[in-house]
Design an enzyme around this catalytic site. Structure first.
Site, short mmCIF file in Angstrom:
data_model
loop_
_atom_site.label_atom_id
_atom_site.label_comp_id
_atom_site.label_asym_id
_atom_site.label_seq_id
_atom_site.Cartn_x
_atom_site.Cartn_y
_atom_site.Cartn_z
CG HIS A 1 -13.53 -3.95 3.69
ND1 HIS A 1 -13.63 -3.62 2.35
CD2 HIS A 1 -13.91 -5.24 3.80
CE1 HIS A 1 -14.06 -4.67 1.68
NE2 HIS A 1 -14.26 -5.66 2.53
CD GLU B 1 -1.56 -2.42 1.63
OE1 GLU B 1 -2.36 -3.38 1.54
OE2 GLU B 1 -0.40 -2.53 2.08
#
Length: 312
Positions: free
Chosen positions: A109, A58
């Protein structure tokens, strides 16, 4: 009575990207090996040459997004909120925020409603983290209609934007035909004179339910949808606080640093009022069915109703 339509805002995110992709060739989507979960996979199917899987990296994805932005692209980097805001915070701050690049962060999420994935994946700190980055716009839509409008607004905005989406399917409360989204402008969903309930994300619908219960007790609650945490609609918050004298904030996020803190910052300076923050109280989440967790952490309509009634 017809059943209320429910859609997860992560689904809305994926669908909105496809719509925007058809209209804008400069839009590119990055993902960190989670395209199926973040729903950017639907964009990949339509525009495979404009979707980049960065793998489980990420922080590197944030750097790639920054680089693409300097080349005139409009990148939407996507991952779970825990990773997009948490793991990649330094790169988001230094590579995207500091040079004020035109990168959009689609974080899915988020919050307790992640459910069975448990505490490690239930990010209740992301709004606080992103609020601290100078120039970062922070948006947390309440349903499908608002989420799609928010993605479009993020594309049109020049600068970094953090978009928060959920895993759980939630009721659609806005009418797509007449809904208008504007960054930094809250929406009064219900007028009231006794207490202000400022809510964000999935807590907006729950707060409306709580307001219905309060009305049966003769308490008129004003419900405001604060979809943009930063910049906050201070004018609306101040006006409502001056009218009711009492303010309650409701969020699927830690009570430290999120919507509640933003509202308190505003009111303490401009219109001191009694405030109660409803959210996750300095604790981690846990594994379990999303609906049960929302009830256990007292973010459901009945729990909000009881807290607000006791507060006033």
């Amino acid at each position: 009575m017809s059943e209320v339509k429910k859609i997860a805002t992560r689904e809305s995110y994926g669908n909105a990207l496809v719509e925007l992709g058809r209209a804008h060739e400069d839009l590119v989507v990055l993902d960190a090996d989670l395209a199926g979960a973040t729903k950017t996979g639907v964009f990949k199917k339509v525009f495979p040459d404009r979707h980049v899987d960065c793998g489980i990296a990420e922080s590197n994805m944030a750097g790639i997004a920054a680089g693409l932005a300097t080349c005139g692209k409009v990148p939407f980097m996507s991952s779970f909120a825990m990773f997009a805001a948490g793991r990649a915070f330094e790169q988001v701050r230094n590579s995207i925020g500091y040079p004020h690049l035109n990168v959009k962060i689609g974080a899915t999420h988020a919050g307790i409603s992640v459910g069975e994935d448990g505490a490690t994946h239930q990010c209740n700190e992301d709004l606080a983290l992103m609020r601290t980055i100078p120039g970062m716009v922070v948006i947390n839509p309440c349903d499908d209609v608002e989420a799609k409008a928010a993605v479009k607004a993020a594309y049109e905005y020049e600068g970094p934007v953090y978009l928060r989406f959920g895993r759980l399917a939630i009721p659609v409360i806005n009418n797509e035909e007449d809904y208008k989204f504007e960054i930094g402008k809250g929406i009064v969903l219900r007028e009231g004179a006794d207490v202000t309930i400022a809510a964000t994300g999935l807590c907006v619908n729950e707060s409306l339910g709580a307001a219905e219960m309060l009305a049966k007790d003769g308490i008129a609650a004003e419900v405001i949808n604060i979809h943009t945490i930063k910049p906050l609609d201070e004018e609306l918050i101040i006006a409502s606080a001056n009218k009711t004298g009492k303010v309650v904030t409701v969020e699927e996020h830690s009570v430290i640093g999120g919507l509640g803190s933003a509202v308190c910052d505003c009111l303490s300076e401009h219109a001191p009022a009694k405030v109660m923050k409803i959210g996750v109280y300095d604790r981690f989440g846990e594994s379990g069915p999303a609906a049960q967790l929302i009830k256990k952490y007292e973010l459901d309509a009945e729990s909000i109703y009881k807290k607000v009634k006791a507060f006033i």
